[in-house]
Each structure stands twice: as structure tokens, then as C-alpha cells.
Scaffold this motif. Structure first.
Motif, PDB file in Angstrom:
ATOM      1  N   GLN A 102     -32.566  -5.116  47.076  1.00 37.33           N
ATOM      2  CA  GLN A 102     -33.341  -5.052  45.841  1.00 37.33           C
ATOM      3  C   GLN A 102     -34.813  -5.006  46.236  1.00 37.33           C
ATOM      4  O   GLN A 102     -35.274  -5.828  47.037  1.00 37.33           O
ATOM      5  CB  GLN A 102     -33.051  -6.267  44.967  1.00 37.33           C
ATOM      6  N   TYR A 103     -35.518  -4.069  45.663  1.00 38.59           N
ATOM      7  CA  TYR A 103     -36.888  -3.759  46.068  1.00 38.59           C
ATOM      8  C   TYR A 103     -37.744  -3.733  44.814  1.00 38.59           C
ATOM      9  O   TYR A 103     -37.424  -3.026  43.858  1.00 38.59           O
ATOM     10  CB  TYR A 103     -36.859  -2.389  46.759  1.00 38.59           C
ATOM     11  N   GLN A 118     -41.560  -6.861  47.135  1.00 37.29           N
ATOM     12  CA  GLN A 118     -40.613  -7.895  47.550  1.00 37.29           C
ATOM     13  C   GLN A 118     -39.282  -7.224  47.887  1.00 37.29           C
ATOM     14  O   GLN A 118     -38.779  -6.406  47.116  1.00 37.29           O
ATOM     15  CB  GLN A 118     -40.416  -8.907  46.431  1.00 37.29           C
ATOM     16  N   ARG A 120     -35.304  -8.080  48.923  1.00 30.44           N
ATOM     17  CA  ARG A 120     -34.252  -9.088  48.981  1.00 30.44           C
ATOM     18  C   ARG A 120     -32.942  -8.375  49.275  1.00 30.44           C
ATOM     19  O   ARG A 120     -32.536  -7.487  48.535  1.00 30.44           O
ATOM     20  CB  ARG A 120     -34.146  -9.845  47.654  1.00 30.44           C
ATOM     21  N   SER A 122     -28.819  -8.847  50.099  1.00 29.01           N
ATOM     22  CA  SER A 122     -27.705  -9.788  49.990  1.00 29.01           C
ATOM     23  C   SER A 122     -26.402  -9.056  50.273  1.00 29.01           C
ATOM     24  O   SER A 122     -26.315  -7.837  50.158  1.00 29.01           O
ATOM     25  CB  SER A 122     -27.671 -10.440  48.609  1.00 29.01           C
ATOM     26  N   LEU A 128     -27.713 -14.316  50.272  1.00 27.69           N
ATOM     27  CA  LEU A 128     -28.992 -13.721  50.625  1.00 27.69           C
ATOM     28  C   LEU A 128     -29.069 -13.665  52.148  1.00 27.69           C
ATOM     29  O   LEU A 128     -28.946 -14.690  52.822  1.00 27.69           O
ATOM     30  CB  LEU A 128     -30.128 -14.562  50.049  1.00 27.69           C
ATOM     31  N   VAL A 131     -35.033 -11.470  53.569  1.00 24.38           N
ATOM     32  CA  VAL A 131     -36.148 -11.311  52.632  1.00 24.38           C
ATOM     33  C   VAL A 131     -37.354 -10.805  53.413  1.00 24.38           C
ATOM     34  O   VAL A 131     -37.475 -11.029  54.617  1.00 24.38           O
ATOM     35  CB  VAL A 131     -36.508 -12.627  51.900  1.00 24.38           C
TER      36      VAL A 131
END
Length: 141
Positions: A102-103, A118, A120, A122, A128, A131
Motif C-alpha cells: 500500500q502506497y 508512506q 506499507r 503486508s 505487516l 514499512v
């Protein structure tokens, strides 16, 4: 001068998913020269706490680049990576697991033509695994 419109909007998002397989790890090892046993030796890893091979952390991080490219394509942007800050690998990625990156654009600096995003990552079980903050230099073609 008019406002620079070639920066992504704060809050813009992109997502990328990839199942990390045998070929990915083998090719990555060959490209990087990282043939550490935790990546390529199943027998070695059976005797370790993880119990199985793990993907290279840098391979997991590289999936963020695909998410960044997707965000740029979605918004008609051209950008170069200025690098990743605060990279942390929080859990291993095992071969056969699907990683979801996820950006999201958190802030932009019009004077420096940069966006801070950011990242993330997973696994499919919701763990997760990584990061980071990705810094993009954006410019007009």
C-alpha cells in the motif's frame, strides 16, 4: 509562475500485490549475488526458527517501486526515486506468500519537487512485513 501541477496530490494511493515465488527469489539472488542460505537453501532453513526459506528484504522493498510506478501512471506523473527512508523489515516473507504493498502520498514539497510517500507491505495473513518512506522527485516532461 503557475502552481506546479506535476506533483501527486496528498492522499493519492496505489496498491500492488505479488505472490513471491521460487523464480523471483532465484532471479533476485542471481541479479544481486546474494546467495545467502536463508534465501536459497531449504534444508539449511528447516533447521532454523523460520523453518523455511525467506525472500530477500530488498526484493520485498523493490515491490514498492512497482506501487510507485502505478501511482505515477494513474496520475500522469514522471518521477525518479530519491530513495527510501526509515525502511524496516518487520517480518519475513516466505516463498509462496502474497505481498500487498500500500502506497500513499503523505506530503509534497513544491519547491523541491518532491513527494513523500508512506509504504506499507503486508502478507496475505495481514502481517505487516515492511514499512518505509519513499521520496520521489517529480518533474514535468
Amino acid at each position: 509562475m503557475s502552481e506546479r501541477t506535476w506533483l501527486p496530490p496528498v492522499g493519492a494511493r496505489a496498491e500492488f500485490r505479488k505472490t513471491v515465488g521460487e523464480t523471483d527469489v532465484t532471479l533476485f539472488a542471481g541479479l544481486t549475488g546474494d546467495f545467502a542460505p536463508q534465501h536459497i537453501d531449504a534444508e539449511y532453513m528447516r533447521a532454523r526458527p523460520e523453518g523455511q526459506r525467506v525472500a530477500h528484504g530488498a526484493l520485498t522493498l523493490s515491490l514498492a517501486s512497482t506501487a510507485a510506478s502505478k501511482l505515477c501512471a494513474d496520475h500522469g506523473l514522471t518521477a525518479l526515486s530519491y530513495g527510501y527512508d526509515k525502511v524496516r523489515f518487520l517480518a519475513p516473507v516466505f516463498l509462496g506468500q502474497t505481498v500487498r504493498v500500500q502506497y500513499e502520498v503523505e506530503s509534497v514539497n513544491p519547491e523541491k519537487q518532491t513527494a513523500y510517500c508512506q509504504v506499507r507491505a503486508s502478507t496475505e495473513d495481514g502481517r505487516l512485513c515492511m514499512v518505509a518512506v519513499h521520496v520521489l522527485y517529480c518533474y514535468q516532461d
